[in-house]
Enzyme design. Structure first.
Site, PDB file in Angstrom:
ATOM      1  N   SER A   1     -22.987  19.791  -9.917  1.00 23.46           N
ATOM      2  CA  SER A   1     -23.323  19.684 -11.205  1.00 23.46           C
ATOM      3  C   SER A   1     -21.808  19.890 -11.867  1.00 23.46           C
ATOM      4  O   SER A   1     -20.902  19.729 -11.850  1.00 23.46           O
ATOM      5  CB  SER A   1     -24.528  20.593 -11.732  1.00 23.46           C
ATOM      6  OG  SER A   1     -24.978  19.915 -12.970  1.00 23.46           O
TER       7      SER A   1
ATOM      8  N   HIS B   1     -29.596  15.519 -15.331  1.00 20.24           N
ATOM      9  CA  HIS B   1     -29.529  14.661 -14.069  1.00 20.24           C
ATOM     10  C   HIS B   1     -30.740  13.682 -14.065  1.00 20.24           C
ATOM     11  O   HIS B   1     -31.006  13.145 -13.134  1.00 20.24           O
ATOM     12  CB  HIS B   1     -29.242  15.473 -12.882  1.00 20.24           C
ATOM     13  CG  HIS B   1     -27.860  16.360 -12.704  1.00 20.24           C
ATOM     14  ND1 HIS B   1     -26.625  15.563 -12.735  1.00 20.24           N
ATOM     15  CD2 HIS B   1     -27.607  17.280 -12.819  1.00 20.24           C
ATOM     16  CE1 HIS B   1     -25.592  16.513 -12.475  1.00 20.24           C
ATOM     17  NE2 HIS B   1     -26.257  17.633 -12.827  1.00 20.24           N
TER      18      HIS B   1
END
Length: 298
Positions: A26, A131
Site C-alpha cells: 500500500s 483499495h
C-alpha cells in the site's frame, strides 16, 4: 511512515545491505519506489502526501468500512460471495488473513457472517474503504501530481501491489500502475510468491511492528531456505530489534565481512539476500519488501 521506512532502509545500507528486489504494501510501495530508484525521496514524499490528501477529499454518501479477517482465503472468498452489497478483499495479505472493504452495510454483514462461522473479523477505524472502488475518484488527481514528478525506470526489480508481478520499466506504465493502486486490491500473497519465484529467500521487515514478517511465515514458511526478520518492533525495542535483524542476517551468511590482519585486508563475500519493508496492525497500509546484495561490512 514513508520517512521511517526510508531511514531504516538507509540504516541497513550503512551496515552493508542494499536491495536486489523490492515490494511495498500500500503506502509502503512508495518506499519501494525509492529503494528501486524510481523516485527520489522528496518526490515520493510529495506523491504519498497527495495520495493521502486526495483519498481524504473523496466525499460520497457512504465512505465505506474496512475489516481485518483471520480466516483461510478460500473461506473469505466464499463468504464475501454470500454478502448482499459491495465488499471485496482489499488487502490479500496471507493464506489466513485478509482486509476486506466496501460499502458500510455490506462489510458489517460480512463481519457478522465471519463471526457466525467462528472466524475473527474486526472493523478497522479508517476514514474510507481504501483499495476499493469507493476511493477511485482520487486516482485521476494523483495522476496529475505524478505527471510533474521525476519518475525513472527501476534500477532493480520491483513488485507491484496491483498485479503481484514485476513492475513494467516504462515511465508511463509505472504511472498507470500507481494511478490504479489506490482503488485496486493489494495482491500481497501473489507478490510474495513472485519474489520467491525470482529467488528471494530472506525477508526482512523494514519498519515498525511485524505483520509482514507474519505474512511471509504464513505464505512461504514451509519453503526450504526461507528466512524472515524484522527491524523495528516497539515491544522488543528499536535498538534491540534492529540489532537482532543484523545478527540474523550475518548468522544466515548474508553481507560481506572485511578481515584485517596487520597490513593485509581480505573481504569474504556472502550470498545474495532479500528483505522486506514495513507493516502496521490490521490495515497493512505502508509496507515494503526488499532484497539485498553483498556489501562490505565494517
Amino acid at each position: 511512515m514513508l520517512t521511517m521506512d526510508t531511514a531504516l532502509y538507509k540504516l541497513l545500507a550503512e551496515y552493508g545491505f542494499e536491495p536486489d528486489m523490492v515490494m511495498g504494501h500500500s503506502l509502503g510501495e512508495y518506499a519501494a519506489l525509492i529503494a528501486a530508484g524510481v523516485m527520489p525521496f522528496a518526490h515520493a514524499l510529495e506523491a504519498a502526501a497527495a495520495r493521502g490528501a486526495e483519498m481524504t477529499r473523496v466525499s460520497v454518501e457512504d465512505n465505506g468500512w474496512m475489516a481485518a479477517v483471520m480466516a483461510p482465503l478460500s473461506v473469505i472468498e466464499e463468504t464475501l460471495k454470500e454478502v448482499d452489497g459491495y465488499v471485496v478483499a482489499a488487502n490479500i495479505n496471507s493464506y489466513n488473513q485478509c482486509v476486506v472493504g466496501g460499502a458500510s452495510k455490506a462489510v458489517e454483514q460480512a463481519i457478522q457472517r465471519f463471526e457466525k462461522k467462528g472466524y475473527r473479523a474486526v472493523r478497522i477505524p479508517v476514514s474510507h474503504a481504501f483499495h476499493t472502488r469507493i476511493v477511485a475518484p482520487a486516482s485521476k488527481p494523483l495522476r496529475k501530481v505524478l505527471d510533474r514528478l521525476s519518475i525513472s525506470s527501476p534500477r532493480i526489480p520491483l513488485v507491484a501491489n496491483v498485479t503481484g508481478e514485476l513492475y513494467p520499466t516504462g515511465v508511463e506504465e509505472i504511472k498507470d500502475i500507481l494511478e490504479r493502486q489506490i482503488a485496486s486490491p493489494v495482491q500481497w500473497v501473489k507478490g510474495l510468491e513472485t519474489m520467491h519465484r525470482e529467488g528471494v529467500r530472506c525477508f526482512v521487515e523494514v519498519g515498525p511492528k511485524r505483520a509482514l514478517k507474519g505474512f511471509v511465515d504464513d505464505v512461504l514458511g514451509d519453503q526450504p531456505g526461507v528466512w524472515s526478520l524484522l527491524t523495528n518492533h516497539p515491544k522488543t525495542g528499536e535498538l534491540e530489534s534492529f540489532n537482532q535483524a543484523l545478527c540474523g542476517l550475518y548468522a544466515a551468511g548474508y553481507g560481506a565481512v572485511e578481515h584485517i590482519a596487520g597490513s593485509e585486508r581480505r573481504v569474504e563475500p556472502a550470498p545474495v539476500v532479500v528483505h522486506d519493508v514495513r507493516s502496521s496492525s490490521g490495515n497493512d497500509e505502508g509496507k515494503c519488501t526488499y532484497a539485498t546484495v553483498n556489501r562490505r561490512f565494517q
